[in-house]
Design an enzyme around this catalytic site. Structure first.
Site, PDB file in Angstrom:
ATOM      1  N   ARG A  94       0.822  -1.207   0.000  1.00  0.00           N
ATOM      2  CA  ARG A  94       0.000   0.000   0.000  1.00  0.00           C
ATOM      3  C   ARG A  94       0.860   1.264   0.000  1.00  0.00           C
ATOM      4  NH1 ARG A  94      -2.951  -1.437   3.826  1.00  0.00           N
ATOM      5  NH2 ARG A  94      -4.893  -1.914   2.753  1.00  0.00           N
ATOM      6  N   TYR A  95       1.949   1.235   0.725  1.00  0.00           N
ATOM      7  CA  TYR A  95       2.840   2.386   0.840  1.00  0.00           C
ATOM      8  C   TYR A  95       4.125   2.089   0.069  1.00  0.00           C
ATOM      9  CZ  TYR A  95      -0.259   3.358   4.793  1.00  0.00           C
ATOM     10  OH  TYR A  95      -1.363   3.580   5.585  1.00  0.00           O
ATOM     11  N   ARG A  98       7.280   0.115   2.054  1.00  0.00           N
ATOM     12  CA  ARG A  98       7.068  -1.013   2.966  1.00  0.00           C
ATOM     13  C   ARG A  98       5.926  -1.895   2.464  1.00  0.00           C
ATOM     14  NH1 ARG A  98       5.606   3.804   4.626  1.00  0.00           N
ATOM     15  NH2 ARG A  98       3.679   4.229   5.774  1.00  0.00           N
ATOM     16  N   CYS A 107      -3.809 -17.418  14.770  1.00  0.00           N
ATOM     17  CA  CYS A 107      -3.380 -16.608  15.912  1.00  0.00           C
ATOM     18  C   CYS A 107      -3.467 -17.452  17.178  1.00  0.00           C
ATOM     19  CB  CYS A 107      -4.269 -15.381  16.080  1.00  0.00           C
ATOM     20  SG  CYS A 107      -4.188 -14.194  14.727  1.00  0.00           S
ATOM     21  N   CYS A 111      -9.268 -12.045  18.400  1.00  0.00           N
ATOM     22  CA  CYS A 111      -9.935 -10.857  18.916  1.00  0.00           C
ATOM     23  C   CYS A 111     -11.298 -10.715  18.251  1.00  0.00           C
ATOM     24  CB  CYS A 111      -9.084  -9.614  18.637  1.00  0.00           C
ATOM     25  SG  CYS A 111      -7.386  -9.722  19.253  1.00  0.00           S
ATOM     26  N   CYS A 114     -11.395  -8.121  15.248  1.00  0.00           N
ATOM     27  CA  CYS A 114     -10.320  -8.222  14.252  1.00  0.00           C
ATOM     28  C   CYS A 114     -10.784  -7.796  12.864  1.00  0.00           C
ATOM     29  CB  CYS A 114      -9.796  -9.656  14.194  1.00  0.00           C
ATOM     30  SG  CYS A 114      -8.478  -9.895  12.972  1.00  0.00           S
ATOM     31  N   ARG A 116      -9.353  -8.609  10.156  1.00  0.00           N
ATOM     32  CA  ARG A 116      -9.145  -9.715   9.208  1.00  0.00           C
ATOM     33  C   ARG A 116      -9.945 -10.955   9.619  1.00  0.00           C
ATOM     34  NH1 ARG A 116      -3.098  -8.303   8.944  1.00  0.00           N
ATOM     35  NH2 ARG A 116      -2.998  -6.906   7.162  1.00  0.00           N
ATOM     36  N   ASP A 277     -11.998  -0.620  13.091  1.00  0.00           N
ATOM     37  CA  ASP A 277     -12.308  -0.773  11.674  1.00  0.00           C
ATOM     38  C   ASP A 277     -13.740  -1.260  11.485  1.00  0.00           C
ATOM     39  OD1 ASP A 277      -9.717  -0.081  10.584  1.00  0.00           O
ATOM     40  OD2 ASP A 277      -8.998  -1.972  11.433  1.00  0.00           O
ATOM     41  N   ASP A 314      -7.726   3.708   9.647  1.00  0.00           N
ATOM     42  CA  ASP A 314      -7.463   3.137   8.336  1.00  0.00           C
ATOM     43  C   ASP A 314      -8.662   3.479   7.460  1.00  0.00           C
ATOM     44  OD1 ASP A 314      -5.180   1.614   7.318  1.00  0.00           O
ATOM     45  OD2 ASP A 314      -5.327   0.537   9.219  1.00  0.00           O
ATOM     46  N   LYS A 321      -3.606   4.788   6.360  1.00  0.00           N
ATOM     47  CA  LYS A 321      -3.849   5.378   7.676  1.00  0.00           C
ATOM     48  C   LYS A 321      -3.801   6.909   7.607  1.00  0.00           C
ATOM     49  CE  LYS A 321      -1.840   1.604  10.354  1.00  0.00           C
ATOM     50  NZ  LYS A 321      -1.430   0.799   9.166  1.00  0.00           N
TER      51      LYS A 321
END
Length: 364
Positions: A94-95, A98, A107, A111, A114, A116, A277, A314, A321
């Site tokens: 995206r950037y 990076r 995981c 959470c 989450c 995702r 999100d 985001d 962001k």
């Protein structure tokens, strides 16, 4: 309340009922939630939950809720737009300088908020295939603008020390990759995984390793988690934090201040406080932007500058962001005298952390 000394992670709603983390009447709804979204609560986190508190902030993060079956307008399976920026499986670019490298889709804990959550859990792939991994490495190698690789998923520290060592070596062998950052909950969720072998695997010649720890409430940074973080920092691996602003968990000045202080006590620099999100079924845990800005205003001046994260959102759709903290420059004051004097600096109205307004430069 004394809890059972659990030998394994809780994954089934019926197990949550047995351990006092959910009621029997809630079981049918929780089974519907678990059929769609992954459930896992490790023994380390079960030990932190106060089962006598129906609003316990640790339970609220990890124990599934029937509210997750309620979808709201605007919620999206890919709320931050990873997919449009994924040139090959496992990579999000995206950037310019990076990339995200999504190695695994599992995981230690899941959470309930989450972003995702639609990409992990029942029926999903656990990790990149060997061919997809090689394609991702080749993509990074072919793009010399990539300075930083961020290992995410899932949680990269769910991999074995041996596999982590191989991945770190592969990335460090790429000349233009100088920073390898890992995003993880493992030091909190399963602190024993931060073994001497894992710490050694994360240190590599040719690149600098950073670890970003995800925690949302000060009680998560209990003794075992602090010891795990100390093993990383003592080995020369710098750490930063990321947290999500969550209703009923850290959306008050005391909890948020205590969380940021706990990070700093652990030698972890507060980095990001994410606005929640628009992930499906998470509206019961989201605050408003105005509430987040008010909390950030209360942090300013009341806790050390070391304890100040950036409050960010985001932008849905993949635009990245953006900082959304409060603005302390209220307005510009242009006077007739200012207009006549070209050398006169524009005067602003600045708000301090107590809410008082001051002119800058001050009037003489």
């Amino acid at each position: 309340m004394t809890k059972t000394n659990l030998a394994r992670t809780l994954r089934e709603p019926a197990e949550l009922v047995v351990e006092g983390l959910a009621t029997a009447t809630a079981l049918p709804a929780l089974e519907r939630v678990a059929a769609r979204y992954a459930v896992a609560i490790t023994p380390a986190l079960v030990e932190l939950i106060d089962t006598s508190d129906p609003d316990d902030p640790i339970a609220r993060q990890f124990v599934p809720s029937a509210a997750e079956l309620e979808m709201q307008p605007g919620e999206n399976a890919d709320p931050i737009g990873d997919h449009p920026h994924s040139p090959v499986p496992g990579i999000v670019h995206r950037y310019p300088d990076r990339v995200l490298f999504k190695l695994v889709h599992v995981c230690a804990v899941y959470c309930r908020f989450c972003f995702r959550r639609e990409m992990v859990g029942p029926g999903k792939e656990n990790a990149l295939s060997d061919s997809a991994y090689r394609a991702a490495i080749n993509y990074i190698r072919a793009h010399s603008e990539i300075w930083e690789v961020i290992l995410t998923g899932g949680d990269p520290l769910m991999l074995s020390p041996r596999r982590m060592s191989e991945i770190m070596a592969d990335l460090a062998a790429i000349d233009h990759v100088k920073i390898i950052r890992l995003h993880t909950r493992v030091p909190v969720a399963e602190p024993a995984r931060i073994s001497d072998e894992m710490v050694a695997a994360l240190k590599v010649e040719g690149a600098t390793t950073w670890v970003a720890l995800h925690a949302n409430h000060p009680r998560e940074l209990a003794g075992p988690a602090r010891a795990a973080c100390a093993r990383l920092v003592d080995a020369g691996i710098p750490m930063v934090s990321q947290s999500v602003l969550l209703r009923g968990i850290n959306d008050n000045p005391t909890a948020l201040s205590d969380l940021m202080r706990a990070f700093v006590e652990c030698r972890i620099k507060p980095y990001y406080l994410h606005h929640g999100d628009l992930a499906p079924g998470t509206s019961h845990l989201r605050t408003t932007l105005a509430e987040g800005q008010a909390l950030m205003r209360q942090l300013r001046g009341r806790v050390s500058g070391l304890c100040q994260p950036d409050y960010v959102i985001d932008i849905p759709g993949g635009a990245g962001k953006s900082p959304v903290g409060p603005n302390y420059v209220l307005a510009v004051q242009n006077t007739a005298a200012d207009a006549r004097d070209a050398d006169q600096e524009t005067r602003y109205r600045i708000v301090d952390y107590c809410g008082d307004v001051h002119l800058y430069p001050p009037e003489t």
